[in-house]
Scaffold this motif. Sequence first.
Motif, PDB file in Angstrom:
ATOM      1  N   ARG A  74       5.521   6.210  -8.463  1.00  0.00           N
ATOM      2  CA  ARG A  74       4.800   7.431  -8.092  1.00  0.00           C
ATOM      3  C   ARG A  74       3.772   7.140  -7.005  1.00  0.00           C
ATOM      4  O   ARG A  74       3.652   7.903  -6.034  1.00  0.00           O
ATOM      5  N   ILE A  75       3.077   6.044  -7.130  1.00  0.00           N
ATOM      6  CA  ILE A  75       2.075   5.678  -6.136  1.00  0.00           C
ATOM      7  C   ILE A  75       2.736   5.332  -4.800  1.00  0.00           C
ATOM      8  O   ILE A  75       2.248   5.711  -3.734  1.00  0.00           O
ATOM      9  N   ALA A  76       3.865   4.647  -4.866  1.00  0.00           N
ATOM     10  CA  ALA A  76       4.592   4.332  -3.635  1.00  0.00           C
ATOM     11  C   ALA A  76       5.031   5.612  -2.925  1.00  0.00           C
ATOM     12  O   ALA A  76       4.991   5.689  -1.687  1.00  0.00           O
ATOM     13  N   GLU A  77       5.423   6.614  -3.704  1.00  0.00           N
ATOM     14  CA  GLU A  77       5.841   7.889  -3.112  1.00  0.00           C
ATOM     15  C   GLU A  77       4.648   8.583  -2.450  1.00  0.00           C
ATOM     16  O   GLU A  77       4.790   9.189  -1.376  1.00  0.00           O
ATOM     17  N   MET A  78       3.479   8.503  -3.058  1.00  0.00           N
ATOM     18  CA  MET A  78       2.282   9.078  -2.438  1.00  0.00           C
ATOM     19  C   MET A  78       2.041   8.440  -1.076  1.00  0.00           C
ATOM     20  O   MET A  78       1.779   9.127  -0.082  1.00  0.00           O
ATOM     21  N   ARG A  79       2.144   7.133  -1.044  1.00  0.00           N
ATOM     22  CA  ARG A  79       1.893   6.419   0.214  1.00  0.00           C
ATOM     23  C   ARG A  79       2.960   6.728   1.253  1.00  0.00           C
ATOM     24  O   ARG A  79       2.672   6.859   2.451  1.00  0.00           O
ATOM     25  N   ARG A  80       4.187   6.850   0.809  1.00  0.00           N
ATOM     26  CA  ARG A  80       5.286   7.105   1.738  1.00  0.00           C
ATOM     27  C   ARG A  80       5.138   8.473   2.386  1.00  0.00           C
ATOM     28  O   ARG A  80       5.329   8.630   3.595  1.00  0.00           O
ATOM     29  N   ASN A 125      -6.425   9.477  -3.705  1.00  0.00           N
ATOM     30  CA  ASN A 125      -6.412   9.245  -2.260  1.00  0.00           C
ATOM     31  C   ASN A 125      -6.106   7.768  -2.089  1.00  0.00           C
ATOM     32  O   ASN A 125      -5.900   7.043  -3.078  1.00  0.00           O
ATOM     33  N   GLU A 126      -6.066   7.296  -0.865  1.00  0.00           N
ATOM     34  CA  GLU A 126      -5.671   5.903  -0.653  1.00  0.00           C
ATOM     35  C   GLU A 126      -6.655   4.932  -1.295  1.00  0.00           C
ATOM     36  O   GLU A 126      -6.255   3.893  -1.838  1.00  0.00           O
ATOM     37  N   GLU A 127      -7.937   5.247  -1.256  1.00  0.00           N
ATOM     38  CA  GLU A 127      -8.914   4.363  -1.882  1.00  0.00           C
ATOM     39  C   GLU A 127      -8.683   4.275  -3.394  1.00  0.00           C
ATOM     40  O   GLU A 127      -8.746   3.194  -3.986  1.00  0.00           O
ATOM     41  N   VAL A 128      -8.400   5.423  -4.021  1.00  0.00           N
ATOM     42  CA  VAL A 128      -8.163   5.437  -5.465  1.00  0.00           C
ATOM     43  C   VAL A 128      -6.915   4.648  -5.821  1.00  0.00           C
ATOM     44  O   VAL A 128      -6.933   3.816  -6.747  1.00  0.00           O
ATOM     45  N   VAL A 129      -5.822   4.841  -5.094  1.00  0.00           N
ATOM     46  CA  VAL A 129      -4.594   4.133  -5.452  1.00  0.00           C
ATOM     47  C   VAL A 129      -4.711   2.638  -5.141  1.00  0.00           C
ATOM     48  O   VAL A 129      -4.094   1.806  -5.821  1.00  0.00           O
TER      49      VAL A 129
END
Length: 316
Positions: free
Chosen positions: A230-236, A245-249
């Motif tokens: 799920r986190i990889a999908e957010m970044r993608r 947000n990116e800092e949180v992940v």
Amino acid sequence: MTELNKRRLGRTGLMVTELGLGGFQFTGEFGVPRAVAFDIMDLAFRSGINFVDSAPMYGFGESEELVGRGTEKAGGQIYISTKVGWLDRTIVRNLGDEAYRDEAAIRRVVEHSMRLLGRSYLDIVMVHEPEWKQWGLDPDTGDGVILTTLERLKKEGVIGAIGMGGGHLDVMTRLAETGRFDVLLTFMHYDLAVQDAKERLLPAAKKHDMGVILGGPFRQGALAVKQEARIAEMRRTGEYPWGFNEEVVRKIDHIYKLADETGIPLAEMGVRYLLSDPQVSTVIPGPRKVEELESNLEAARKGPLPEDVLEQIRKI
């Protein structure tokens, strides 16, 4: 079986178990069968949990009804907090936004909660999302129909304590500074990845001896079990849902590594981390399954995290 520790809920004087029960997610709105909801509550109360949080908007009233039936069956002293807000999901929705500044409508919602909960007295009633403009609350004084009404209900002996529950730190901090609230419930602002509530909100609560309730300790599940895909999908995609947000992940990445290195399960680490703060009165995860509650109980009974693990979390 090790008993759950109890902590003072601020100036209310109530002694609540440091692990409570969040009633948001065990309704039909989240696909949870009623029998499972009752099983969750049965285990909670048999295990000694004595604090439950609900609200009229949770399942359009079903949560309060379930909590009412569950606590009646359990017997004993179980404290309940509920709320007033999200009035479009309550019995006064026909009044629209006018209901938020209508004392009669507010009283009607509180009375309906009492009927659903099977109580003639409510331990805690909170303003749900106090930052909503519909309330017309002055954040620096607390002046507004909702707070005046709750203060009257408290004076009348209908409710015991007045609280606020929401996610807007600035407004909640300013309201806490008025000294007119007994309890606060915050979510998504204090967990393994984000601790901004500690900067202003909790100091204000401490100044006025407010009870502190923490909801949503697992950040929409990302701090309960690893959600690397799920986190990889957010970044993608570059699309981050509310609370991320990116800092949180990035911090979550480090938390996942720390869980692996220490051998402490992620959800356990989350509960024990929050219980390491003596200002926190109770943590209220919202289980949808009995197994989730069993995990939370096991974590709470282990107590706060070791200092070396806390230090590594501080560095993250």
